[in-house]
Structures are given as structure tokens and as C-alpha cells.
Design a protein around this motif. Sequence first.
Motif, short mmCIF file in Angstrom:
data_model
loop_
_atom_site.label_atom_id
_atom_site.label_comp_id
_atom_site.label_asym_id
_atom_site.label_seq_id
_atom_site.Cartn_x
_atom_site.Cartn_y
_atom_site.Cartn_z
N ILE A 36 0.88 -1.18 0.00
CA ILE A 36 0.00 0.00 0.00
C ILE A 36 0.91 1.22 0.00
CG2 ILE A 36 -1.77 1.31 1.23
CD1 ILE A 36 -2.70 -1.30 2.52
N VAL A 37 0.98 1.91 -1.12
CA VAL A 37 1.83 3.09 -1.24
C VAL A 37 0.99 4.32 -0.92
CG1 VAL A 37 3.16 4.54 -2.82
CG2 VAL A 37 3.40 2.05 -2.90
N VAL A 38 1.48 5.13 0.01
CA VAL A 38 0.84 6.41 0.29
C VAL A 38 1.71 7.49 -0.32
CG1 VAL A 38 -0.06 7.98 2.04
CG2 VAL A 38 -0.15 5.51 2.43
N ASP A 39 1.24 8.02 -1.45
CA ASP A 39 1.96 9.07 -2.15
C ASP A 39 1.67 10.39 -1.45
OD1 ASP A 39 3.26 10.63 -4.11
OD2 ASP A 39 1.34 10.91 -5.14
N LYS A 45 6.67 11.09 -10.79
CA LYS A 45 5.80 10.00 -11.25
C LYS A 45 5.66 8.86 -10.24
CE LYS A 45 6.92 10.88 -16.10
NZ LYS A 45 7.54 10.32 -17.34
N THR A 46 5.93 9.14 -8.99
CA THR A 46 5.87 8.09 -7.96
C THR A 46 4.54 7.35 -7.97
OG1 THR A 46 7.46 9.18 -6.49
CG2 THR A 46 5.93 7.63 -5.48
N ALA A 47 3.43 8.07 -7.94
CA ALA A 47 2.09 7.44 -7.87
C ALA A 47 1.82 6.61 -9.13
CB ALA A 47 1.02 8.49 -7.68
N LYS A 48 2.11 7.16 -10.28
CA LYS A 48 1.87 6.46 -11.55
C LYS A 48 2.67 5.17 -11.63
CE LYS A 48 2.04 7.27 -16.58
NZ LYS A 48 2.98 6.21 -16.96
#
Length: 225
Positions: A36-39, A45-48
Motif C-alpha cells: 500500500i503506497v501512500v503518495d 511519477k511516484t504514484a503512476k
Amino acid sequence: MMLNKPKIAVVIPAINEETTIHQVIKSILDRGLSPIVVDDGSTDKTAKIAKEAGALVISHDINKGYESALSTGVHAAAEKKYDLVATFDADGQLDPNDIIKFALVLDSKKCDLVIGIRNYRNRYSEYLLSMLGRIRFGIKDPLCGLKLYRLKSAILCFPFDSCKLVGMELAFKMIERGSSFYELPIKVVRRDGESRYGSSFRGEVRILNSFFRAINKFGLIKPTK
């Protein structure tokens, strides 16, 4: 060996980690864990990249800070009914194999929390917090980014981002409540470039502020019963 394999979520707070996040997520998925990444307000472009790599991504519109990102991710893991939740760094410094080791220890020791002990500290101020952790809670490395929580015990201590204690508050609250814990040494790979937590001086000041906030909230000495 665990008879019933627990569902493990891995919460990864991330800000502008586009160069490392894909490999971090892949390494977690390869071990049968759920990232689970919390941007936290990234401008790159971390989230993408995280979504394309297969992680559940939750984005903050603005940077809210490390503790808020952890809180968002851990609450999401609780809502999705995971058994365990690990906190993990996005910069590639930690080894995902340690999460498996932590889960085995948590099962064998029947404890609620497993905390890593790093082989080195990033900043001088961290030694002060380590000293506070030992004196007040019996923890050798409270700032370690790798912790594994049993969620049914952790949720009794929600919310846990009231003091901005750099990932320590949930562990402190659980131990204060009587949760059992265990510590394991881990190896950390030194990162290239500046820490997302800030430059050397800025980071030292933030850690020192956390030191005083922790004392203000929990006290310096463990209360006698």
C-alpha cells in the motif's frame, strides 16, 4: 512455521521516489505481500509508477508528512481486514525478506509488535531518541522504519498521528497499553542522494523536535505501577 498464513499489508510512505518505488513494490509482491503506497504529495511519477507496478496507491493532494502518510496506510490496511501490517521505506534501503522474518517471530513469540534494530543510524540526534526508547519503553531503535504490527492490537491505539513522532507513536502507544513486542536486527543499505526527510541539518532539527515532543507526551521515565 505458521499454520494459517496471515494476510500482510506493507505500508510504504513515499514522496518523489520514482527511481526506487518500482523495484521496492516488485520485491514486496514477489514475497506474496500486499503493498500500500501512500503518495504524500509527490511532484514526480511516484504514484503512476507505483500503480503500474501493482500497488494499491493512496495519494495526498499535498505533503502532510511521514506520520500522516503512515496513518493513512495503516488505517487502510485495517479497513481492508489485513491481519498484520508492516511499515517499510520507499527508498530501497530495507530488505523485504525481513518482513517475512518478522512475521515468523511475531507468530512464534505470540507478540503484537516486532521492531527492527538498524545496523547504523542516519543522524546523531537518532541516538538521543534511541536512548529515550530504551529508558522509557525498552526499545533499542524506535525510529527504525521497519515495524510489523498485529492489527487487532494496533487498532486499539488509533489514531496515532497526533504528535508527529516520525513513525514511533503507534509503537509507543501499544507498549504503553501493554502490548508485547520483540526486536530483531536488520541491515540497511545506505541510500544515494539526500534523504526525503530533509538535509542533514534540517533532519537533525526535526528529529530533535520529535525527541522533545515524545518526552512531552509520554514522559522520560516509565511510570511505576
